[in-house]
Design an enzyme around this catalytic site. Structure first.
Site, PDB file in Angstrom:
ATOM      1  CD  GLN C 237      -2.934  -1.100   2.352  1.00  0.00           C
ATOM      2  OE1 GLN C 237      -3.089  -2.109   3.004  1.00  0.00           O
ATOM      3  NE2 GLN C 237      -3.566   0.020   2.663  1.00  0.00           N
ATOM      4  NE  ARG C 384     -13.721   0.566   3.719  1.00  0.00           N
ATOM      5  CZ  ARG C 384     -14.124   0.007   2.608  1.00  0.00           C
ATOM      6  NH1 ARG C 384     -14.042  -1.311   2.463  1.00  0.00           N
ATOM      7  NH2 ARG C 384     -14.613   0.742   1.621  1.00  0.00           N
ATOM      8  CB  CYS C 385     -10.254   3.114  10.656  1.00  0.00           C
ATOM      9  SG  CYS C 385      -8.961   2.245  11.559  1.00  0.00           S
ATOM     10  CD  GLU C 760      -9.281   4.281   5.988  1.00  0.00           C
ATOM     11  OE1 GLU C 760      -9.064   5.390   6.506  1.00  0.00           O
ATOM     12  OE2 GLU C 760      -8.419   3.409   5.842  1.00  0.00           O
TER      13      GLU C 760
END
Lengths: 287, 166, 806
Positions: C237, C384-385, C760
């Site tokens: 990523q 996912r945050c 997110e």
């Protein structure tokens, strides 16, 4: 993810398959749909040195009526059970059960024979077969024999199947017109093994239960035939108090594992709840 | 263990190989034939990313040995497009309805949906969701995948596609 | 202008710029099975690596014998810690200032920890080799309960930290202690509590989970002995960060390392950091001179790569008796597993957890976090945050509900009463954050009106009465959550990863024929960057989005960036894109003025062209200006039309949202049915509404899973019991609810296009919404707090505890 090595055999007849399994002994396993065995092999929890693929054997497929029985070839897939109009009219609990086994892809490959024979307490069909009073046709070196489903299961992955034997067919006495049935399965998500499940087949006469049979899935190290619970219900109107007594009797014979689905006492209670709900649906269907 | 010969048809083409019996069909496709559309997403036959169409059945190719598929007719995502090379209604629908994000589940999902629409050309939403229960997606939340399949069903049936009101 | 001239609106539509539901560019290859994922890569001579792993959670390695493994046909070599130690690679630095073992040296600290790396000519041989590594272990007592990690007699876990009383984040107070971190004003908070009329106190635990993208972590490392250059393709990523780290630990100069992140099958934070598999594949390639591929399987992914959450938050709120909050106090035990491999900006060992004051105007707050080691997989990452924002949002949203219950107030009403008001923005929170913009009351009201909240509460009351009368065994719950996120890390004054400031970048070059290419330092794993960045450029420069190629992930060609996670792409690289466009536009304006023979100031911009003010038939489109830039530019000006921007954001951005959920709980099985889920999101300027909706759907599905059953669970011996998809809850299309999405738009005042990021938000707001809904169902029976996950058995146990099973 990667299985261990094995030699692959693909016999064309039951006789050939049995000969192979007998001669190769303990290190050989029959391969039906493969959707119980191959996942275990990929995790190296099973490492057979020989696989005997039964998919080339024509006479262990197919569904037919024979006298008052329905005879299903062991290599019949779940998908074929679902699609069978004969089963839909004669033994509708089978379609209902197949539809809650795994997912579409697994159902295209998974067989009835595999589901009843491997002794995994999580499989759904064994309890249903006990409920229906089915008989398994086994073929080994010494020929064919029949074992009632109710006598087949001995422990987790331990069955009455002898060395070198395979299940060739499942014989089910048709429950008869107007019977009520239900397979009620509690699961964490679709396709999961049961947290607890109950199979019920019954007939009503004059508003009372004339006959009743109950199977329970995944609440012990074998499928369970809840004989006592069924006896309690016979002759009753399925009134709340009697159903409660029957559920208690069913719970009494359970000894589930504690796992991610829940602690043992929760799963026991769920067996009772699933039975209660299965009875209500079976009653609604009976005529 | 000695290798065995396998011969089958993949996306309309006859192929063969010499493989260990333990070679999984997904690995035969990906590593031996370089057909990398179907993917591996798990070890326990749950995720469906490896789904192919084998003799007219949706099958998880990670749970079948290549040797079991000898003589079979296999279709992967690479074979889904129409004979004239245009995108299948499903491929079009997934794009129109934003039914994919990372794309990893997409080959298996479309290959399964292909068979689903042959089993049931006019599925309800509930039937679609049940029909793809063997295919996991982490990105889309499934809602647009359902729409994509509905789009394709309408197109294949030659009827206009009505997006359900939210 | 004549009737043939397209209108401004028609021209804008053709551009498919910001605000359009532009179909995705990526899809064309994905729907044909032509994505390029790491495992699709085949290189001549490629070899494969697989790990032998520890079955024990805590054990000393007494003997490690690779003889049998080396004898397996196809096995080329086996690496152990002894092989890596001379290269100083047996440990690698983590992003949190700790070190993590690459291969276990003297002991193992979590189940499935890497012990040996088997290198073979095929993946099948590597698997056989891994099974043949013989290890003798001496089992040691385990630490699984984070609350017991700092007990005086707790077993020592980190022998390598023996005697080290100072960690990367300050003093360590115990051998299993990692850091203490605090934020806010303890004295002011204590004072608020001392005189509070009403207080609540609750232990709010957020269970350990795992991002579980559908594609696991993998790489191909290829060392070219002739050139002395290393190329690594991988699921990264943050590819540039991987390159810099690889250079620092391998001593290969950074310009000789080429890191390429191709298509990635989902990230969700799992693929930010480095894992032993990457290091070992690189070493294997250097040692053998052959490309080495490492692909982990799902069980390895779930049980050893970075988990998320595992925050245990003792939470207190002080308030007046009519419901005005006056103070917030949170003491957290953070379970980091065996190594602190948290992917946080350096100065933030507990991430941005101090956003825990949420959407509410707390005059005083104090937050203290203690991180501890346990015998579990290392981590944690932001699943996912933004960093620790899900934990913070869950904490405050649950706590506000508990407060509302104590005050006998409706949870929506309590929130309305305490929201930061529109006129207070930019708002300085009690823990020091400056929230950029928000209009919470409008969003909340819109949400409540959309679901007819009043009617739902009326229905609930009726159902509660029916339950009490024995007429139903279902309980209806209404969940309300209003979250404020802090994303877009981040300003260089506060954010760096291993010393590299958290700016991000965009480099745009227009070609003579008016099309162009944009390369960025972010890296999509499904978010649609090839589609959306082009939309920004289309609106800024008037070039059709279809004429812009967007590239990410190749560290040789892409400008340096910190990657994609924490919803930072739009806030940071989106800003860089706009800023680079404006440099290009400024130059184009000068070229246009020159060709039109007017002064720069005589021109105005109209969708896709500069036109002469008052004389609109005289114009030059950006396409024409691109040609002009290569053909004839004003004297003294360089030819060409390109720009690069490295954007150091002045602040984070603060997306927010109002979510409302309706559930029906079957108390006799503990099953919860989601009847309805409504999500209103405000992410500022909306670039592609179709993609935003997709992000919301996906994030809500992940939130649903977390709230309703997802858990990485360890038993008392440290066995990970949820390491495969049989038990780790990933919902299918059958369980996953339908989503209703809505929005308001409150642009960020400091962002060049006013956008805040959105990927997110649904996970941040979704989890507390689901959890509040289930809790809400049981409130009227006296329940205050039921912990997540709300799977069937836990919900049933809660019902049982309340005496509901008769």
């Amino acid at each position: 993810m990667i299985p261990g090595s094995f030699a692959y055999h693909r016999p064309n007849s039951v006789k050939e398959a049995v000969a192979l399994l007998t001669d190769l002994g303990e290190e050989a396993r029959p391969l039906a749909g493969g959707h119980s065995l191959i996942p275990m092999m990929k995790l190296r929890l099973a490492s057979p040195e020989h696989l005997v693929d039964l998919s080339g054997i024509k006479d262990i497929k197919g569904i037919r009526a024979e006298g008052g029985d329905i005879v299903i070839g062991a290599m019949t897939t779940q998908q074929e059970l679902i699609a069978s109009e004969l089963l839909a009219s004669q033994v509708p609990i089978l379609r209902e059960t197949s539809l809650v086994i795994a997912d579409p892809q697994v159902r295209y490959m998974g067989t009835l024979g595999g589901n009843v024979a491997n002794g995994d307490p999580g499989n759904d069909m064994p309890a249903v077969m006990m409920c229906l009073g089915a008989t398994y046709q086994l073929v080994g070196k010494s020929g064919e024999r029949r074992v009632a489903a109710r006598n087949f299961y001995e422990g987790a992955y331990a069955t009455a199947l002898g060395a070198g034997e395979i299940v060739t067919a499942i014989r089910i006495p048709a429950p008869g017109a107007g019977h009520g049935y239900a397979y009620e399965k509690l699961k964490r998500k679709i396709g999961d093994y049961a947290t607890a499940a109950a199979a019920v087949v019954l007939t009503m006469k004059g508003g009372k239960v004339a006959a009743c049979s109950i199977g329970l899935t995944n609440v012990a190290n074998t499928p369970l035939w809840a004989e006592e619970a069924a006896k309690i219900l016979t002759g009753s109107t399925l009134d709340a108090a009697t159903v409660k007594k029957a559920a208690a009797a069913a719970e009494k014979i359970t000894s589930p594992a504690s796992d991610s689905r829940g602690p043992a006492h929760y799963r026991t209670k769920m067996a009772g709840v699933m039975l209660t709900r299965a009875l209500a649906r079976a009653k609604a269907r009976a005529s | 263990m000695s290798k065995v010969q396998v011969s089958l048809k993949v996306n309309g083409k006859a192929v063969d190989g010499l493989v260990e019996p333990r070679t999984l069909l997904i690995h035969f496709l990906r590593d031996h034939l370089n057909i990398t559309g179907p993917h591996v997403g798990c070890d326990t036959s749950h995720c469906g990313a490896c789904t192919v169409d084998l003799n007219g059945k949706s099958v998880k190719s990670c749970t079948v040995f290549a040797v079991q598929a000898t003589g079979a007719d296999v279709m992967t995502i690479e074979g889904v497009a129409n004979a004239d090379g245009t995108l299948h209604a499903l491929q079009e629908g997934f794009r129109e309805m934003h039914g994919l994000q990372c794309g990893f589940c997409t080959p298996g999902m479309i290959t399964r949906a292909y068979r689903l629409l042959k089993e049931n050309p006019k599925p309800t939403e509930e039937e679609i969701r049940f029909g793809i229960a063997g295919n996991l997606c982490r990105c889309t939340g499934y809602q647009n995948i359902v729409k994509a399949i509905q789009y394709a069903a309408a197109k294949l049936a030659g009827v206009p596609f009505q997006e359900a009101a939210e | 202008m004549n009737d043939m001239t397209p209108t401004a609106a028609e021209r804008a539509e053709k551009l498919q710029g910001m605000g359009c539901k532009r179909k995705r560019v990526e899809d064309i290859r994905f729907v044909q099975g032509k994505g390029n994922y790491v495992d699709d890569l085949r290189l001549p001579g490629m070899i494969y690596g697989d790990f032998a792993r520890s079955p024990h959670a805590h054990a000393r390695i007494k003997k490690l014998d690779t003889t049998r493994a080396k004898a397996v046909p196809g096995v080329l070599a086996v690496l152990t810690a002894a092989d890596l130690k001379p290269l100083n690679l047996h440990y690698m630095p983590t992003l949190a200032g700790d070190v993590a073992a690459v291969l276990a040296e003297e002991k193992v600290l979590y189940q499935n920890q890497e012990v040996a790396f088997v290198i073979a000519s095929s993946p099948y041989a590597a698997a056989d080799g891994a099974e043949a590594v013989d290890v003798e272990y001496e089992a040691l007592p385990v630490v699984i309960d984070p609350f017991k990690a700092m007990a005086p007699d707790a077993p020592v876990l980190r022998d390598d930290l023996k005697g080290k009383t100072e960690g990367a984040h300050g003093k360590r107070k115990h051998h299993n202690h990692i850091f203490s971190w605090q934020s806010g004003d303890q004295a002011a908070t204590d004072a608020a509590f001392a005189k509070a009329e009403v207080t609540i106190k609750e232990m709010i635990s957020y269970q350990r989970v795992h991002p579980c993208p559908l594609e696991t972590c993998q790489c191909v490392a290829s060392f070219d002995k002739i050139k002395g250059e290393l190329t690594v393709w991988g699921t990264f990523q943050a590819p540039h960060v991987i390159r810099t780290v690889a250079s620092l630990i391998s001593k290969i100069p950074e310009h000789k390392i080429h890191v390429i992140a191709p298509d990635i099958g989902g990230g969700f934070g799992n693929k930010v950091g480095a894992y032993p598999g990457y290091i070992c594949a690189i070493v294997a390639s250097i040692v053998t001179g052959l490309p080495c591929k490492w692909v982990e399987d799902r069980i390895e992914n779930l049980s050893t790569t970075s988990f998320a959450r595992d925050y245990h938050m003792q939470t207190e709120i002080a308030a007046t008796k009519d419901g005005k909050v006056t103070g917030l106090r949170v003491y957290t035990i953070a379970d980091h597993g065996a190594f602190d491999a948290c992917a946080d900006p350096t100065k933030w060992p507990a991430g941005l957890f101090n956003i825990v004051t949420g959407s509410y105007d707390f005059p005083a707050a104090h937050v203290l976090v203690d991180g501890v080691y346990t015998n579990k997989a290392p981590g944690g990452v932001a699943y996912r945050c933004s960093f620790r924002v899900t934990e913070a949002a869950y904490c405050i949203e649950r706590a506000m509900d508990i407060l509302a219950q104590k005050l006998k107030m409706d949870p929506a009403e309590l929130r309305m009463k305490n929201f930061i008001r529109r006129e207070q923005f930019p708002y300085k929170s009690a823990t020091g954050w400056e929230y950029d913009s928000g209009d919470y009351h409008t969003a909340m009201q819109k949400a409540m009106d959309s679901v007819n909240y009043k009617k739902l509460r009326e229905e609930q009351k009726k159902k509660q009465d029916a339950f009490k009368r024995g007429e139903t065994r279902d309980l209806m719950g209404i969940g309300v959550a209003f979250f404020t996120e802090i994303v877009g890390a981040g300003p260089s004054r506060s954010c760096d990863i291993l010393g590299i400031a958290m700016f991000d970048s965009a480099e745009i070059r227009l070609h003579p024929t008016g099309t162009g290419i944009c390369r960025l330092g972010t890296k999509s794993q499904g978010q649609g960057h090839e589609t959306t960045y082009a939309q920004i450029i289309a609106t800024e420069l008037g070039i059709p989005a279809d004429n812009i190629t967007v590239e990410e992930g190749n560290t040789d060609t892409a400008p340096y960036g910190l990657g994609t996670y924490g919803s930072r792409s739009t806030p940071v690289s989106g800003a860089a894109t706009a800023m680079a466009c404006r440099k290009i536009k400024a130059k184009a304006q000068m070229i246009a003025a020159y060709h039109l023979e007017v002064h720069d100031d005589d021109l105005e911009w109209d969708v896709d062209r500069f036109r002469v003010k008052g004389n609109p038939e005289r114009f030059k489109t950006m396409t024409e200006l691109a040609w002009a830039a290569y053909n004839r530019v004003p004297p003294g000006m360089e030819p060409g039309l390109e720009a690069v921007n490295y954007y150091d954001p002045p602040n984070f951005t603060f997306p927010f949202g109002a979510y409302i959920c309706v559930v029906d709980v079957d108390v006799d099985t503990g099953s919860t049915k989601i009847r309805r889920f409504y999500a209103l999101d405000d992410c500022g300027t909306r670039i592609n509404p179709m993609i935003i909706e997709g992000q919301i759907h996906g994030g809500l599905a992940e939130a649903f899973a977390i709230a309703m059953g997802q858990e990485i669970h360890y038993d008392a011996q440290g066995n990970c019991t949820t390491a495969s998809l049989l038990d780790y809850f990933l919902p299918t299309a059958v369980e996953t609810p339908k989503w209703e999405t809505d929005w308001t738009t409150t642009p960020s005042p400091h962002h060049p296009i006013g956008a805040k990021g959105v990927g997110e938000s649904p996970n941040v707001g979704g989890v507390p919404c689901f959890s509040n809904a289930v809790n809400d169902a049981f409130k009227f029976l006296g329940s205050t707090h039921i912990a997540m996950p709300h799977d069937q058995w836990r919900t049933w146990m809660a019902a049982d505890k309340l005496g509901l099973h008769g």
